[in-house]
Structures are given as C-alpha cells and as structure tokens.
Design a protein around this motif. Structure first.
Motif, PDB file in Angstrom:
ATOM      1  N   THR A   1      -6.796  -6.542  -1.107  1.00 56.52           N
ATOM      2  CA  THR A   1      -7.923  -5.914  -1.818  1.00 56.52           C
ATOM      3  C   THR A   1      -7.613  -4.474  -2.208  1.00 56.52           C
ATOM      4  O   THR A   1      -7.848  -4.054  -3.335  1.00 56.52           O
ATOM      5  CB  THR A   1      -9.202  -5.967  -0.951  1.00 56.52           C
ATOM      6  N   ASN A   2      -7.079  -3.706  -1.263  1.00 55.12           N
ATOM      7  CA  ASN A   2      -6.804  -2.293  -1.537  1.00 55.12           C
ATOM      8  C   ASN A   2      -5.721  -2.140  -2.605  1.00 55.12           C
ATOM      9  O   ASN A   2      -5.870  -1.379  -3.558  1.00 55.12           O
ATOM     10  CB  ASN A   2      -6.386  -1.576  -0.249  1.00 55.12           C
TER      11      ASN A   2
ATOM     12  N   GLU B   1       0.685   4.034  -2.813  1.00 59.09           N
ATOM     13  CA  GLU B   1       0.294   5.415  -2.490  1.00 59.09           C
ATOM     14  C   GLU B   1       1.343   6.415  -2.957  1.00 59.09           C
ATOM     15  O   GLU B   1       1.022   7.542  -3.314  1.00 59.09           O
ATOM     16  CB  GLU B   1       0.098   5.567  -0.969  1.00 59.09           C
TER      17      GLU B   1
ATOM     18  N   LYS C   1      -6.796  -2.660  -6.202  1.00 55.18           N
ATOM     19  CA  LYS C   1      -7.499  -1.535  -6.846  1.00 55.18           C
ATOM     20  C   LYS C   1      -6.518  -0.663  -7.631  1.00 55.18           C
ATOM     21  O   LYS C   1      -6.867  -0.098  -8.661  1.00 55.18           O
ATOM     22  CB  LYS C   1      -8.225  -0.692  -5.796  1.00 55.18           C
TER      23      LYS C   1
ATOM     24  N   ASP D   1       0.827  -1.214   0.000  1.00 47.06           N
ATOM     25  CA  ASP D   1       0.000   0.000   0.000  1.00 47.06           C
ATOM     26  C   ASP D   1       0.860   1.263   0.000  1.00 47.06           C
ATOM     27  O   ASP D   1       0.548   2.240  -0.676  1.00 47.06           O
ATOM     28  CB  ASP D   1      -0.945   0.010   1.210  1.00 47.06           C
TER      29      ASP D   1
END
Ligand code: ZN
Ligand code: ZN
Length: 414
Positions: free
Chosen positions: A128-129, A92, A132, A88
């Motif tokens: 899951t994140n 990001e 995306k 993540d």
C-alpha cells in the motif's frame, strides 16, 4: 533474434523517455530470468547514464508456478516484510522504478483462483505504501515489455518458439517506435499529440460521457475538477517521465458513485495469470450489480470481491481504434499492449492525480470528490470500431466525442 543495437536503443529509450533516469539516482528494475540478457543491457546503460546503483528484482514464471503448486497457503498469503521494506527504501531514496514485463498469460490457469486472489490481495495490502509513490507520481516509474517464449507462442501459436519470439520482438519494437531513426524524438512528438488531445478534453470539461456499442450502453458521470492525462507525466520533483510504453491513451476517472448501465468487453483480460473473456458488467450508482463471463467467471468474481472499491471504476481511457497497437492486428493477452489498442476502464483504485488537488486529499476527501479507492486497479478493454461516445456538458448540450471507434472531435486544436 533482434539485434544488440536495437536492444540498446530500446534500453536507452526506457531509461531516458521511460523513467528519465537522473545522474546520481538509484534504479530498481523488476524483470525475469528469461529476459536477463536485455535486463543486463538496461542495467549497464543505466550505470553509463550515471545511476548510482541498479537493483534488480528477478522473477521467473516457473518459480512462480511451483510456489503456487507446492508452497503451503500460509506462505502464499504472507507477503514478506523484507520485500516491502526493500521497495519502500528505494522509493524513499527517490529511485526510479522500471518494470520489464513478459509473463505467460496462461501461467496460473490450472491454479485455484481463490488461492491466486488471496496471494494477490496480500501483496497489494503489503505494498500500500509503495503504491502511493507510483500512483501519485512521487517517483518516476515505467512499465515496458520484452518477449518471452510462452507469451510469444500464445500470440503466434503456429510458429516455433524461436520464430514466435522473433515476431513478437518485431511487433514490440515497432509499437514502441524503436524502429524509427530517433525513438526519443518520436516519443517527444507522440507526447505532444497526446497532450493536445488531453487539453481538448480538459477544455470541454464534460459532466458525463455516454458509451454505445453492441453489448454496451453506459452512462458515466465525471467528477467535478476531473483532469484528463495522457502521455508523459511529471513527478513530484518535476521530472517528466512515461509510466507506460507503449501508451496511446488519454485517461481520467469516472465518478465512483456515478456509473450506470452495462459495458461488454471486446478483448480478453489477463488477470493474475488467467484469462477472463467475453464478459459484461452492469453498474448501478457506480457499483457492479451483475456480471457474467464466458471464460474465467470465477476469476472475475474474485477480482470484484477483492474489496469494496474493486466493484467500482477508477479509470476511463480513450484510445482511437486506429492506434499502432490495433494496427498490428495482434491480440497480446497483455494489458500493457491490449489497453493501448482499445478504449478501456479500470476496476478499482483511481489515480488521485486525475482530480484537482487529489494527491493532497485524505481518504474522506477523496471519497467525497468521487475518487475510487481499492487495493486493485485492473484495466479491461471495451473499445471497438463500433463504439460511439457522446459528451454531455453541464448545461445539458451533447456532442459527439467518438464515432465508429475514433475521435469525432478535432483533437489538434483548442
Ligand atoms: Zn489505462
Ligand atoms: Zn489503468
């Protein structure tokens, strides 16, 4: 062994045409210890191209196997939070993600498929994140492959380990166009060809596709506003990149409730370290209602039971039978290659970018638009030189899209 110079050419292609690394951008690489030499060539080149940071997630087939053999179930079913956070954080930060895949297709063949299915599901759920970011093209990402010993010997069982690796390098280099004088230019041209093909299909705007081949008789509705994609993609920041190398497909999504009939596989599917072979699936209103497999039926069952969406389709991809991957005459036991030799569909999640406005839709809107959702996305191959496809337009007129495994439409002009 393939020369240093060829490996450098391949590394540069993966960084420029694959993830299209930008100056000052971070790069995250997923790779294996056996591929360390090539991976380090990629890392060095990435820094030379201006990467601010290169992070490598090292994997190893033996270590993976031992974990399945010795670790307690609760460890296998608990995907570590730090790993999620790591992904993540890089996403990001807008990092590019390059996966260098080379797994032995038989790695987990003696491990209980229930165990593998549970671990896969836990990983998918945890990621899951991050998914995306890739499935909506929020960041640039790419998947390539390099040979490893076990994989190469699966493809060339009669050769010594060394010769098998050399032969697989030779095949891959050719398929990804690195044998050409200027591979980057060759890919630009290839992307133009795929763009022309997807534009023809977008113009046609078929309501339904009908597939016929031995063992296959399938009607597939396409959602309103579906989009055919193929070749290079464009990220949210406007960076052109190639998610898969090789890629020979143009693809869109079936309507999640609009698939009826039976489809039979034409190549084995390597799923989670086991092979599923000679299988067929029967659909009613988009859902698998019956299935059988000569090999790996248990693994297939677990795949279909991952969640509700795993028994529906999320992708339809058209690949002419004379693609360079088919022409190699090899069976790779690796989806990245085999899917580019054959028309295929995917069980599970659809790419929201395959429908107009899909990236901005919430779950309910996606469902209404016919976009399938699932923790999984697994391609399997059903194309052959015997496949015919008809396209049905909204007014009911029907025309030939594929005959004998290749385009019946003129794919060069609009
Ligand atoms: Zn595909
Ligand atoms: Zn796919």
């Amino acid at each position: 062994m393939v020369s240093q110079q060829i490996q450098e050419k391949y590394a540069e292609l993966a960084l420029r045409t694959g993830v299209n690394l930008q100056k000052g951008q971070a790069l995250m690489i997923n790779s294996s210890l056996e591929g360390a030499d090539f991976t380090k060539i990629v890392a060095k080149k990435a820094y030379e191209l201006g990467a601010k940071d290169v992070h490598i997630n090292w994997g190893d087939d033996d270590l993976t196997l031992w974990k399945y053999q010795y670790a307690p179930d609760e460890v296998l079913e608990d995907f570590p939070e730090w790993r999620v956070k790591l992904h993540d954080m890089y996403a990001e930060d807008g990092a590019a993600v390059l996966s260098i895949r080379s797994t032995n297709p038989d790695l987990l063949k003696d491990i209980d498929p229930t165990k593998v299915a549970k671990a896969n599901k836990a990983a998918a759920l945890a990621m899951t994140n991050f998914r995306k970011y890739t499935m909506n093209d929020k960041i640039t990402w790419s998947i390539i492959s390099i040979p490893t010993g076990d994989w190469a010997q699966k493809i060339f069982p009669d050769k010594s380990r060394e010769d098998a690796i050399a032969s697989l390098w030779e095949a891959i280099i050719k398929i990804v166009r690195v044998d050409q004088e200027n591979p980057i230019k060759a890919w630009d041209e290839h992307n133009e060809t795929l763009k022309a093909a997807r534009e023809v299909l977008n113009e046609k705007n078929y309501k339904k596709l009908v597939f016929k081949a031995p063992g296959t008789d399938l009607e597939m509705e396409l959602p309103e506003g579906h989009i055919w994609k193929g070749g290079s993609a464009v990220s949210e920041k406007g960076i052109t990149f190639n998610p898969n190398m090789p890629t020979e497909e143009v693809f869109s999504m079936p309507h999640k409730y609009g698939v009826n009939g039976t489809v039979s596989s034409t190549k084995p599917l390597n799923y989670g370290g086991s092979l599923i072979d000679n299988f067929s699936l029967t659909f009613k209103d988009g859902k698998v209602v019956d299935f059988k497999a000569e090999q790996g039926e248990d693994t297939l069952k677990h795949l279909l039971e991952t969640d509700e969406g795993a028994s529906r389709l999320g992708e339809i991809a058209l690949v002419p039978h004379e693609s360079p991957v088919s022409q190699s005459g090899l069976l790779f036991y690796n989806t990245l290659f085999d899917e580019n030799a054959s028309c295929h569909v995917a069980l599970g999640k659809a790419y929201p970018t395959n429908v107009e406005g899909g990236s901005a839709m919430n779950d309910e809107e996606l469902d209404k638009a016919g976009v399938n959702d699932s923790l999984t996305h697994v391609d399997f191959m059903f194309g052959s030189e015997k496949l015919d496809i008809d396209g049905v337009k909204a007014d009911g007129t029907t025309e030939a899209v594929f005959r004998n495994g290749t385009w019946a439409l003129d794919m060069t002009s609009k």
